[in-house]
Scaffold this motif. Structure first.
Motif, PDB file in Angstrom:
ATOM      1  N   PRO A   4      -4.301  29.787 -35.880  1.00  0.00           N
ATOM      2  CA  PRO A   4      -5.389  30.486 -36.566  1.00  0.00           C
ATOM      3  C   PRO A   4      -6.215  29.499 -37.385  1.00  0.00           C
ATOM      4  O   PRO A   4      -5.700  28.473 -37.849  1.00  0.00           O
ATOM      5  CB  PRO A   4      -4.659  31.477 -37.469  1.00  0.00           C
ATOM      6  N   ALA A   5      -7.479  29.805 -37.572  1.00  0.00           N
ATOM      7  CA  ALA A   5      -8.329  28.934 -38.383  1.00  0.00           C
ATOM      8  C   ALA A   5      -7.897  28.936 -39.844  1.00  0.00           C
ATOM      9  O   ALA A   5      -7.977  27.908 -40.529  1.00  0.00           O
ATOM     10  CB  ALA A   5      -9.783  29.365 -38.247  1.00  0.00           C
ATOM     11  N   LEU A   6      -7.460  30.081 -40.338  1.00  0.00           N
ATOM     12  CA  LEU A   6      -6.916  30.212 -41.687  1.00  0.00           C
ATOM     13  C   LEU A   6      -5.564  30.896 -41.600  1.00  0.00           C
ATOM     14  O   LEU A   6      -5.423  31.910 -40.904  1.00  0.00           O
ATOM     15  CB  LEU A   6      -7.847  31.041 -42.577  1.00  0.00           C
ATOM     16  N   LEU A   7      -4.596  30.360 -42.315  1.00  0.00           N
ATOM     17  CA  LEU A   7      -3.249  30.930 -42.274  1.00  0.00           C
ATOM     18  C   LEU A   7      -2.574  30.687 -43.615  1.00  0.00           C
ATOM     19  O   LEU A   7      -2.633  29.590 -44.174  1.00  0.00           O
ATOM     20  CB  LEU A   7      -2.438  30.251 -41.168  1.00  0.00           C
ATOM     21  N   LEU A  26      -1.606  36.011 -44.517  1.00  0.00           N
ATOM     22  CA  LEU A  26      -2.930  36.269 -43.957  1.00  0.00           C
ATOM     23  C   LEU A  26      -3.191  35.295 -42.824  1.00  0.00           C
ATOM     24  O   LEU A  26      -2.738  34.144 -42.873  1.00  0.00           O
ATOM     25  CB  LEU A  26      -4.016  36.073 -45.027  1.00  0.00           C
ATOM     26  N   GLN A  27      -3.891  35.759 -41.803  1.00  0.00           N
ATOM     27  CA  GLN A  27      -4.421  34.828 -40.825  1.00  0.00           C
ATOM     28  C   GLN A  27      -5.791  35.304 -40.360  1.00  0.00           C
ATOM     29  O   GLN A  27      -6.047  36.503 -40.266  1.00  0.00           O
ATOM     30  CB  GLN A  27      -3.474  34.637 -39.641  1.00  0.00           C
ATOM     31  N   VAL A  28      -6.666  34.347 -40.137  1.00  0.00           N
ATOM     32  CA  VAL A  28      -8.029  34.619 -39.693  1.00  0.00           C
ATOM     33  C   VAL A  28      -8.303  33.733 -38.484  1.00  0.00           C
ATOM     34  O   VAL A  28      -8.137  32.511 -38.555  1.00  0.00           O
ATOM     35  CB  VAL A  28      -9.058  34.339 -40.797  1.00  0.00           C
ATOM     36  N   GLU A  29      -8.721  34.356 -37.399  1.00  0.00           N
ATOM     37  CA  GLU A  29      -8.978  33.623 -36.161  1.00  0.00           C
ATOM     38  C   GLU A  29     -10.429  33.151 -36.105  1.00  0.00           C
ATOM     39  O   GLU A  29     -11.310  33.680 -36.794  1.00  0.00           O
ATOM     40  CB  GLU A  29      -8.699  34.521 -34.952  1.00  0.00           C
ATOM     41  N   ALA A 184     -17.265  30.708 -35.938  1.00  0.00           N
ATOM     42  CA  ALA A 184     -16.718  30.425 -37.270  1.00  0.00           C
ATOM     43  C   ALA A 184     -15.707  31.496 -37.673  1.00  0.00           C
ATOM     44  O   ALA A 184     -15.860  32.674 -37.356  1.00  0.00           O
ATOM     45  CB  ALA A 184     -17.834  30.357 -38.303  1.00  0.00           C
ATOM     46  N   ALA A 185     -14.678  31.071 -38.389  1.00  0.00           N
ATOM     47  CA  ALA A 185     -13.743  31.995 -39.043  1.00  0.00           C
ATOM     48  C   ALA A 185     -14.235  32.206 -40.464  1.00  0.00           C
ATOM     49  O   ALA A 185     -14.493  31.234 -41.179  1.00  0.00           O
ATOM     50  CB  ALA A 185     -12.336  31.415 -39.056  1.00  0.00           C
ATOM     51  N   SER A 200     -17.172  43.363 -40.944  1.00  0.00           N
ATOM     52  CA  SER A 200     -15.811  42.834 -40.850  1.00  0.00           C
ATOM     53  C   SER A 200     -15.074  43.322 -39.618  1.00  0.00           C
ATOM     54  O   SER A 200     -15.232  44.466 -39.189  1.00  0.00           O
ATOM     55  CB  SER A 200     -15.011  43.203 -42.105  1.00  0.00           C
ATOM     56  N   HIS A 201     -14.233  42.441 -39.102  1.00  0.00           N
ATOM     57  CA  HIS A 201     -13.303  42.837 -38.041  1.00  0.00           C
ATOM     58  C   HIS A 201     -12.014  43.400 -38.650  1.00  0.00           C
ATOM     59  O   HIS A 201     -11.389  44.288 -38.065  1.00  0.00           O
ATOM     60  CB  HIS A 201     -12.977  41.629 -37.159  1.00  0.00           C
TER      61      HIS A 201
END
Length: 237
Positions: A4-7, A26-29, A184-185, A200-201
């Motif tokens: 993930p881009a953010l984890l 949290l994770q953001v792809e 972009a994440a 938002s997703h």
């Protein structure tokens, strides 16, 4: 498998013995807009600061683009936390040039990047004005322009639409959607729940530092669902 881009895992930060962020995951792809919502003091800003290395966690860890925060290539990250990036005595154009250089844009490409950013954020009428004379809304636009001038792979934005008029809110909405479409994440916080639901997703609710659930961005009454979730959380304390 791509990271993930953010984890973050079990991310925890305490102040004076109180957990402001409490074992948060949290994770953001890439290509995803993930919103953090909560009442004042819920832990949203502190979480973002830990992702950016501004605040160290007491426990747990955060990663950006598959690596530790300490090893991040900051030329691939843009952020806006609490106050806009702006030197008051410098013009809008000069502020953006400084942001471009700080984000690793080659000197010969700075002028073009600044011009594009001024157009994207509709700052043309203010390009040669000093930042200190701008309205709060235009300083906000300048800060967001500075955070995104290098077209980062990760964006972390704390209350990006504060102080913006309706036209500014729509502008930022469209720019964030486009950034996500470009891959972009984006991790974003705001008190404007209806606006977050439009872009938002995923929407994660933080309360007293804990993840208490997800809101459906396509729900009929996101605001009521939010308060119901917070109320239920308080009842089981």
């Amino acid at each position: 498998m791509t990271s993930p881009a953010l984890l973050c895992r079990r991310l925890t930060r305490t102040y004076d013995g109180v957990a402001v962020v409490d074992a948060f995951d949290l994770q953001v792809e890439a290509g995803e807009i993930h919103a953090l919502v909560g009442l004042n003091g819920a832990g949203k800003t502190t979480t973002m600061q830990m992702f950016l290395g501004m605040t160290a966690p007491d426990h747990g860890q955060a990663q950006i683009l598959g690596g530790a925060v300490s090893a991040v290539d900051w030329a691939r990250v843009g952020h806006f936390i609490e106050t806009p990036f702006a030197y008051g005595e410098m013009t809008v154009r000069s502020n953006l040039a400084a942001a471009a250089l700080l984000h690793g844009i080659a000197r010969k490409q700075v002028g073009g990047a600044v011009s594009v950013s001024i157009d994207r954020f509709e700052l043309g009428d203010y390009a040669n004005k000093r930042a200190r004379v701008l309205s709060a809304g235009n300083r906000q636009r300048l800060g967001l322009a500075a955070a995104t001038i290098h077209r980062p792979d990760v964006l972390i934005l704390d209350e990006p639409t504060n102080g913006l008029d309706p036209a500014g809110v729509v502008l930022i909405r469209n720019l964030l959607r486009q950034a996500a479409m470009d891959g972009a994440a984006i991790l974003v916080s705001s008190h404007h729940l209806d606006e977050l639901a439009r872009i938002s997703h995923q929407i994660t609710v933080l309360h007293r530092g804990r993840d208490i659930g997800q809101l459906d961005p396509n729900g009929i009454d996101v605001e009521r669902s939010f308060f119901d979730m917070v109320y239920r959380s308080e009842q089981v304390r």
